[in-house]
Motif scaffolding. Structure first.
Motif, PDB file in Angstrom:
ATOM      1  N   ILE A   6       0.753  -1.521   0.010  1.00 13.93           N
ATOM      2  CA  ILE A   6      -0.114   0.170  -0.138  1.00 13.93           C
ATOM      3  C   ILE A   6       0.735   1.437  -0.047  1.00 13.93           C
ATOM      4  O   ILE A   6       0.686   2.454  -0.347  1.00 13.93           O
ATOM      5  CB  ILE A   6      -0.428  -0.048   1.619  1.00 13.93           C
ATOM      6  CG1 ILE A   6      -2.277   1.158   0.984  1.00 13.93           C
ATOM      7  CG2 ILE A   6      -0.317  -0.025   2.234  1.00 13.93           C
ATOM      8  CD1 ILE A   6      -3.873   1.064   2.141  1.00 13.93           C
TER       9      ILE A   6
ATOM     10  N   TRP B 146       0.113   7.269  -4.254  1.00 21.74           N
ATOM     11  CA  TRP B 146      -1.256   6.984  -4.789  1.00 21.74           C
ATOM     12  C   TRP B 146      -1.957   7.400  -5.733  1.00 21.74           C
ATOM     13  O   TRP B 146      -2.839   8.827  -5.764  1.00 21.74           O
ATOM     14  CB  TRP B 146      -2.099   6.920  -3.733  1.00 21.74           C
ATOM     15  CG  TRP B 146      -1.969   6.822  -2.476  1.00 21.74           C
ATOM     16  CD1 TRP B 146      -1.348   5.329  -3.060  1.00 21.74           C
ATOM     17  CD2 TRP B 146      -2.455   6.059  -1.447  1.00 21.74           C
ATOM     18  NE1 TRP B 146      -1.048   4.545  -1.557  1.00 21.74           N
ATOM     19  CE2 TRP B 146      -2.092   5.481  -0.640  1.00 21.74           C
ATOM     20  CE3 TRP B 146      -3.349   6.945  -0.112  1.00 21.74           C
ATOM     21  CZ2 TRP B 146      -2.393   4.675   1.010  1.00 21.74           C
ATOM     22  CZ3 TRP B 146      -3.883   6.801   0.573  1.00 21.74           C
ATOM     23  CH2 TRP B 146      -2.909   5.670   1.153  1.00 21.74           C
TER      24      TRP B 146
ATOM     25  N   LYS C 133      -4.158   3.458  -7.194  1.00 23.11           N
ATOM     26  CA  LYS C 133      -5.202   3.397  -6.159  1.00 23.11           C
ATOM     27  C   LYS C 133      -5.933   1.820  -6.758  1.00 23.11           C
ATOM     28  O   LYS C 133      -6.489   1.496  -5.686  1.00 23.11           O
ATOM     29  CB  LYS C 133      -6.263   4.097  -5.918  1.00 23.11           C
ATOM     30  CG  LYS C 133      -5.458   5.270  -4.894  1.00 23.11           C
ATOM     31  CD  LYS C 133      -6.013   6.474  -5.191  1.00 23.11           C
ATOM     32  CE  LYS C 133      -7.169   6.490  -4.388  1.00 23.11           C
ATOM     33  NZ  LYS C 133      -8.245   8.320  -4.193  1.00 23.11           N
TER      34      LYS C 133
ATOM     35  N   GLY D 112      -5.447   0.232   9.265  1.00 17.84           N
ATOM     36  CA  GLY D 112      -6.263   1.254   8.467  1.00 17.84           C
ATOM     37  C   GLY D 112      -7.800   1.296   7.825  1.00 17.84           C
ATOM     38  O   GLY D 112      -8.368   2.111   7.804  1.00 17.84           O
TER      39      GLY D 112
ATOM     40  N   SER E  49      -7.746   4.231   3.039  1.00 16.87           N
ATOM     41  CA  SER E  49      -7.801   3.049   3.965  1.00 16.87           C
ATOM     42  C   SER E  49      -8.637   2.228   4.228  1.00 16.87           C
ATOM     43  O   SER E  49      -8.510   1.012   3.796  1.00 16.87           O
ATOM     44  CB  SER E  49      -6.390   3.511   4.427  1.00 16.87           C
ATOM     45  OG  SER E  49      -7.159   4.238   6.046  1.00 16.87           O
TER      46      SER E  49
ATOM     47  N   CYS F 142     -10.155  -1.390   2.625  1.00 18.87           N
ATOM     48  CA  CYS F 142     -10.615  -2.991   3.961  1.00 18.87           C
ATOM     49  C   CYS F 142     -11.681  -2.949   4.387  1.00 18.87           C
ATOM     50  O   CYS F 142     -12.108  -4.446   4.556  1.00 18.87           O
ATOM     51  CB  CYS F 142      -9.736  -2.350   5.631  1.00 18.87           C
ATOM     52  SG  CYS F 142      -7.956  -1.693   4.970  1.00 18.87           S
TER      53      CYS F 142
ATOM     54  N   ILE G  83      -1.448   8.295   5.603  1.00 22.31           N
ATOM     55  CA  ILE G  83      -1.235   7.204   6.851  1.00 22.31           C
ATOM     56  C   ILE G  83       0.338   7.611   7.643  1.00 22.31           C
ATOM     57  O   ILE G  83       0.339   6.638   7.942  1.00 22.31           O
ATOM     58  CB  ILE G  83      -0.799   5.603   5.798  1.00 22.31           C
ATOM     59  CG1 ILE G  83       0.243   6.322   4.901  1.00 22.31           C
ATOM     60  CG2 ILE G  83      -2.482   5.486   5.250  1.00 22.31           C
ATOM     61  CD1 ILE G  83       0.769   3.854   3.520  1.00 22.31           C
TER      62      ILE G  83
END
Length: 296
Positions: free
Chosen positions: A68, A73, A78, A113, A135, A139, A263
């Motif tokens: 990641i 990004w 992404k 995340g 994030s 997930c 992040i």
């Protein structure tokens, strides 16, 4: 046991295969040419799920996914991050659902995340307030696709993993050059929490979940003692016997990393409550001992 592992050549997967190499019959799904890989009586490599009979598996461990934090990004990156997780996880759930005698356990990757950026509050698996950002979106769908495999025959465990500390790569490999030259230090104000876990502990946690037939649902795969970014920087610098006085301002982090800076600038103070309640014992519950064990 007969176990299918995806992501077996990654940081966690490689350590897991080493830990299990004399205990189980392992099949590894890989994109690498199988002919180049050394197979043994207990370790087999395949390139497609069509080569796997899910009726003859006891468990599946799904760790595959594009790193990641490896690249900026962009929209393309992404999408690659998402597709590498979502597509395979959906395929695995479909294969498990279609089997007449499916594996009894799916252990599938996720990350802290999932909670999005949080403050200083302790975050356990029951936490229900999520910050809506990339994030979390990754997930949440990743976990939902894995949960489709669940039934009265198959339990699903979700690994909400923090920063994995290893001397074989991962996050530390990116941090070490600057810290070795005395150029490391806190990011932003340094007060954001970092939830971490030693590589040996996450491998043993996966094994613990495999061997515990009553456990299912999300598990925070982090050490019990999260630290702030400033505390982490100081501990790493002390381990290397270097100073950690330089600070990278938030605007510089955003300039260098774009959206991915989130992040680094925000975090979560996550606790592994379900693992602790189930009786799992962490070998490295505190950061200094974890860093001392690694060959840095």
């Amino acid at each position: 046991m007969r176990i299918l592992v995806t992501g077996g050549t990654g940081l966690i997967g490689s350590a897991l295969l080493k830990y299990w190499r004399y205990q189980h019959q392992i099949t590894v799904l890989t994109r690498q040419p199988v002919a180049r890989l050394q197979q043994t009586a207990s370790l087999t490599y395949v390139n497609t799920l069509q080569q796997v009979d899910f009726n003859h598996l006891d468990a599946v461990v799904n760790l595959a996914g594009e790193p990641i934090a490896n690249k900026r990004w962009t929209d393309k990156q992404k999408q690659r991050i998402c597709d590498s997780r979502w597509q395979l996880t959906e395929q695995l759930s479909e294969c498990i659902q279609a089997a007449k005698t499916p594996p009894t356990c799916l252990i599938s990757g996720s990350a802290v995340g999932y909670y999005g950026r949080q403050g200083t509050e302790f975050i356990c698996e029951e936490h229900s307030a999520f910050y809506p950002e990339f994030s979390h979106d990754i997930c949440a769908r990743w976990e939902n696709l894995a949960l489709r495999a669940g039934s009265d025959k198959t339990r699903v465990c979700l690994l909400r993993t923090g920063i994995v500390l290893s001397d074989q790569g991962g996050a530390l490999a990116k941090m070490l050059p600057a810290f070795r030259f005395g150029l490391g230090g806190p990011i932003g104000n340094g007060q954001q929490y970092m939830s971490w876990i030693h590589i040996d502990d996450i491998v043993k946690l996966i094994d613990f979940l495999l061997q515990s037939p009553t456990l299912q649902g999300p598990f925070n795969a982090v050490a019990p003692k999260a630290v702030t970014n400033k505390q982490f920087s100081q501990a790493l610098a002390e381990r290397l016997n270097r100073p950690a006085k330089l600070t990278m301002p938030a605007f510089m982090v955003r300039l260098l990393f774009g959206e991915m800076a989130d992040i680094l600038l925000y975090g979560q103070r996550v606790v592994p409550q379900k693992a602790l309640d189930a009786g799992f014992k962490f070998q490295y519950p505190k950061l200094p001992a974890a860093l001392a064990d690694l060959d840095l």
